[in-house]
Write an enzyme that holds these catalytic residues in place. Structure first.
Site, PDB file in Angstrom:
ATOM      1  N   THR A 161       0.808  -1.215   0.000  1.00 39.45           N
ATOM      2  CA  THR A 161       0.000   0.000   0.000  1.00 39.45           C
ATOM      3  C   THR A 161       0.842   1.266   0.000  1.00 39.45           C
ATOM      4  O   THR A 161       0.291   2.356  -0.155  1.00 39.45           O
ATOM      5  CB  THR A 161      -0.941   0.012   1.218  1.00 39.45           C
ATOM      6  OG1 THR A 161      -0.188  -0.249   2.403  1.00 39.45           O
ATOM      7  CG2 THR A 161      -2.022  -1.040   1.075  1.00 39.45           C
ATOM      8  N   HIS A 199     -17.972 -26.025 -16.213  1.00 44.01           N
ATOM      9  CA  HIS A 199     -17.707 -25.519 -14.864  1.00 44.01           C
ATOM     10  C   HIS A 199     -17.727 -23.988 -14.852  1.00 44.01           C
ATOM     11  O   HIS A 199     -18.399 -23.368 -14.016  1.00 44.01           O
ATOM     12  CB  HIS A 199     -16.341 -26.046 -14.398  1.00 44.01           C
ATOM     13  CG  HIS A 199     -15.978 -25.637 -13.012  1.00 44.01           C
ATOM     14  ND1 HIS A 199     -16.013 -26.509 -11.945  1.00 44.01           N
ATOM     15  CD2 HIS A 199     -15.552 -24.450 -12.507  1.00 44.01           C
ATOM     16  CE1 HIS A 199     -15.640 -25.875 -10.860  1.00 44.01           C
ATOM     17  NE2 HIS A 199     -15.332 -24.621 -11.178  1.00 44.01           N
ATOM     18  N   GLU A 200     -16.999 -23.372 -15.773  1.00 43.15           N
ATOM     19  CA  GLU A 200     -16.922 -21.910 -15.795  1.00 43.15           C
ATOM     20  C   GLU A 200     -18.251 -21.286 -16.205  1.00 43.15           C
ATOM     21  O   GLU A 200     -18.617 -20.222 -15.688  1.00 43.15           O
ATOM     22  CB  GLU A 200     -15.803 -21.458 -16.741  1.00 43.15           C
ATOM     23  CG  GLU A 200     -14.414 -21.872 -16.308  1.00 43.15           C
ATOM     24  CD  GLU A 200     -14.070 -21.391 -14.905  1.00 43.15           C
ATOM     25  OE1 GLU A 200     -14.585 -20.330 -14.485  1.00 43.15           O
ATOM     26  OE2 GLU A 200     -13.300 -22.078 -14.224  1.00 43.15           O
ATOM     27  N   ASP A 239     -13.013 -23.737  -4.836  1.00 43.02           N
ATOM     28  CA  ASP A 239     -14.336 -23.141  -4.643  1.00 43.02           C
ATOM     29  C   ASP A 239     -14.958 -23.615  -3.333  1.00 43.02           C
ATOM     30  O   ASP A 239     -15.571 -22.828  -2.599  1.00 43.02           O
ATOM     31  CB  ASP A 239     -15.258 -23.514  -5.812  1.00 43.02           C
ATOM     32  CG  ASP A 239     -14.750 -22.966  -7.133  1.00 43.02           C
ATOM     33  OD1 ASP A 239     -14.069 -21.927  -7.110  1.00 43.02           O
ATOM     34  OD2 ASP A 239     -15.026 -23.583  -8.180  1.00 43.02           O
TER      35      ASP A 239
END
Length: 649
Positions: free
Chosen positions: A206, A424-425, A500
């Site tokens: 940052t 899947h996508e 996932d």
């Protein structure tokens, strides 16, 4: 030229040391060589040799007689014997016609010279090995206790606040420090005191270190920079000695700024391990506490430090009076990202059509280091393609490289696996596009990148600081949609959904245990311990604060959330099966499908509103669901914001 001179000095020093070592070894060999030592005879044996004429070249001194004698081999060798009171010795030597001479007693002079020679040799060796290198370049064997901090020349500090963007609030907080260093009397006349310490905390990249350099450049004072890990060594007490030496150097050059990077390397909580031992790191921390707020506190010195984990620092270190100011350096917002991109793009030739504001919109959650990497990657890609300037396509590719990694064009994937990946996508894509509280889908692809075989890229329209219950439920549903699509199309599931499942389970547990978003468990927060406690000693002493029955209810609620979200994802895909099949076919043909084509295939049908959602997972937000929102943490964790991550296969 400077490096060459330093090398020459080192070669000369090494040569001089070797010369002294050779002289020292030769002297030791000469004085300890058995062949050069004379034999010691008893006085009676000496008298017997005199009587038979087996001695010659005698030297008669007051305390010793030396010369040559015939040994057992019949050869003349050196000897010596202690002289005794013998008035007839001279007569016997004369009678035997033995040559001799008298000598005064000078043995004490020889002893003194012999001892002085060793002292001179030792002093010379010590001077060449330890003292002389310390006077020349400071790199001697005795300098291990000196600080390794590097002093920056104020006249050579070119970084200013103009080079820092995306953190205006942090810059405003630091401007007071600069004004105090430039004009301390302005504050002192009202009774103000110079802040002793400024702690910069935030996620990695940052710009905390860059802010410290900018403060030094703006104030125009001496700047000492060091890493916290440089203080601790294998020798006990070295870290504390280096802290003392660092503050002494800063005092001689005051007003000055000391910057310590990664403060948590020495500033972690004390007595956190088993038994609470007082180790070297804690001695270093104790010395740092004394220097900051001891009886001999230094005037005109500001200690700046940065850390990614302020929650693990010792409370005595970060209290007021030591670190008076705690400045958060968060991830930049949309305006900040645009300013950071403009700063880094100054040295890069951009094409006229490049709009940095659009690039900033497509990089939510990116920190300064990520944005600098995007500009650099885009410049490399443009140079690789022999372009005259960096185009928008180069910047888009650079963003995707930072998110998911480079393309794996050489990876060979069978048609069957490509079909599984596409289904899947497309499952992720359909559910993400047809739920009301998810981020818009930017694109879907089956081109491998990094470790992913394909991914669905979602980018939010604006920066978010709060998350509602409905949004989290939609995230879980989208994450489980890939496996749901595999089950629907092929009747079998694969290992591609492992990541996932991990993310979805983490979301569900966070909802139930930390955010109080479970209707069955209620609005309570329970200690999780996954990342809040990082010390082994406290891990061993931690006791469970809730019952086994409540633990079973928590597990059951998490399972219910996962199952209901999985069923919801299946229902959305089955309701839009025709559009789903078309999207899978298009993805297999083109490998990349953009957002506008996805909307065209789906006909912009809001299927999620027409699909009845399971209980507790309504797609339309209710007022009570909107009120249950995730609170911001007090200290940013060292992890990449979720908004930046794409759904990867």
């Amino acid at each position: 030229m400077k490096n060459k001179n330093v090398s020459n000095r080192r070669i000369v020093s090494v040569g001089q040391i070797l010369v002294w070592v050779v002289i020292f070894a030769a002297a030791v060999f000469f004085f300890n060589n058995p062949g050069s030592k004379p034999a010691v005879l008893d006085y009676s044996d000496f008298k017997q040799k005199v009587s038979v004429g087996e001695v010659s070249n005698l030297t008669v001194a007051p305390g010793v007689i030396s010369g040559l004698y015939k040994n057992e081999k019949g050869e003349f060798a050196k000897f010596k014997t202690v002289r005794m009171e013998d008035p007839k010795l001279v007569e016997e030597l004369a009678a035997g016609k033995i040559k001799f001479k008298a000598e005064q007693d000078n043995s004490w002079i020889g002893n003194i010279l012999f001892n002085l020679m060793w002292i001179v040799l030792l002093i010379g060796f010590w001077w060449f090995v330890f003292i002389r290198p310390q006077r020349s370049d400071g790199k001697s064997a005795m300098n291990f206790a000196r600080s390794k901090a590097k002093m920056q020349d104020p006249s050579k500090q070119t970084v200013t606040f103009k080079d820092v963007a995306g953190c205006e609030e942090a810059k405003e907080e630091l401007e007071d420090v600069i004004k105090f260093l430039k004009n301390p009397k302005k504050f002192q006349k009202l009774g103000g005191k110079l802040p002793k310490g400024v702690l910069l905390y935030g996620a990695p990249g940052t710009g905390k270190t860059l802010l410290a350099k900018a403060v030094a450049g703006e104030a125009g004072v001496a700047f000492f920079s060091a890493s916290a890990s440089e203080f601790v060594e294998m020798f006990v007490g070295v870290g504390a000695a280096r802290v003392r030496d660092l503050f002494d150097q800063a005092k001689k050059n005051s007003p000055a700024i000391i910057f310590i990077d990664e403060l948590d390397a020495v500033g972690r909580r004390r007595f956190a391990g088993i038994g609470g031992g007082h180790d070297e790191r804690e001695q270093t921390l104790n010395q740092l506490l004394i220097e900051l707020d001891g009886f001999e506190s230094k005037q005109g010195i500001i200690l700046m430090a940065s850390t990614n984990r302020p929650d693990v620092l010792d409370p005595a270190l970060i209290r007021p009076g030591r670190f008076d100011r705690h400045i958060s350096v968060p991830a930049p917002d949309l305006k900040g990202r645009e300013e950071i991109l403009a700063v880094h793009a100054k040295k890069v030739k951009l094409a006229p059509e490049v709009d940095l504001k659009m690039v900033a919109k497509g990089t939510p959650g990116f920190v300064g280091a990520d944005l600098a990497n995007v500009i650099n990657e885009a410049a490399i890609l443009a140079a690789r393609a022999d372009k005259e300037a960096v185009s928008t396509a180069d910047l888009d590719e650079a963003v995707e490289r930072v998110i998911a990694g480079p393309q794996k064009k050489s990876r060979i994937i069978s048609q069957k696996e490509q079909h599984i990946i596409a289904a899947h996508e497309c499952g992720h894509t359909i559910v993400a596009r047809l739920t009301n509280h998810s981020d818009p889908v930017h694109k879907v692809t089956i081109i491998p990148r990094g470790q992913a075989l394909g991914y669905t890229l979602q980018l939010p329209l604006e920066d978010k600081f709060l998350t509602s219950k409905s949004e989290i439920l939609d995230k879980i549903c989208i994450l489980l949609a890939g496996r749901a699509a595999e089950q629907i199309v092929f009747g079998e599931i694969t290992s591609g959904a492992s990541d996932d499942l991990n993310k979805a389970t983490a979301y569900a547990r966070k909802m139930v245990v930390e955010l109080g978003m479970s209707d069955k468990i209620g609005p309570i927060a329970l200690p999780n311990g996954d990342d809040s406690e990082v010390f082994l000693g406290r891990d061993l002493s931690r006791h469970k604060t809730y019952s086994e029955e409540l633990a079973r209810n928590i597990d059951a609620e998490i399972v219910d959330l996962m199952k209901s979200s999985y069923e919801r994802a299946q229902e959305i895909i089955l309701t839009n099966r025709a559009a789903f099949d078309v999207l899978v076919k298009t993805l297999l043909e083109k490998e990349v499908v953009e957002a506008n084509e996805i909307d065209a295939i789906l006909g912009l049908k809001p299927a999620a509103q027409e699909t009845p959602a399971p209980k507790g997972a309504d797609s339309a937000p209710k007022p009570a669901q909107e009120a249950a929102q995730e609170q911001q943490p007090k200290a940013p964790k060292a992890e990449r914001p979720e908004a930046k991550q794409a759904e990867l296969f």
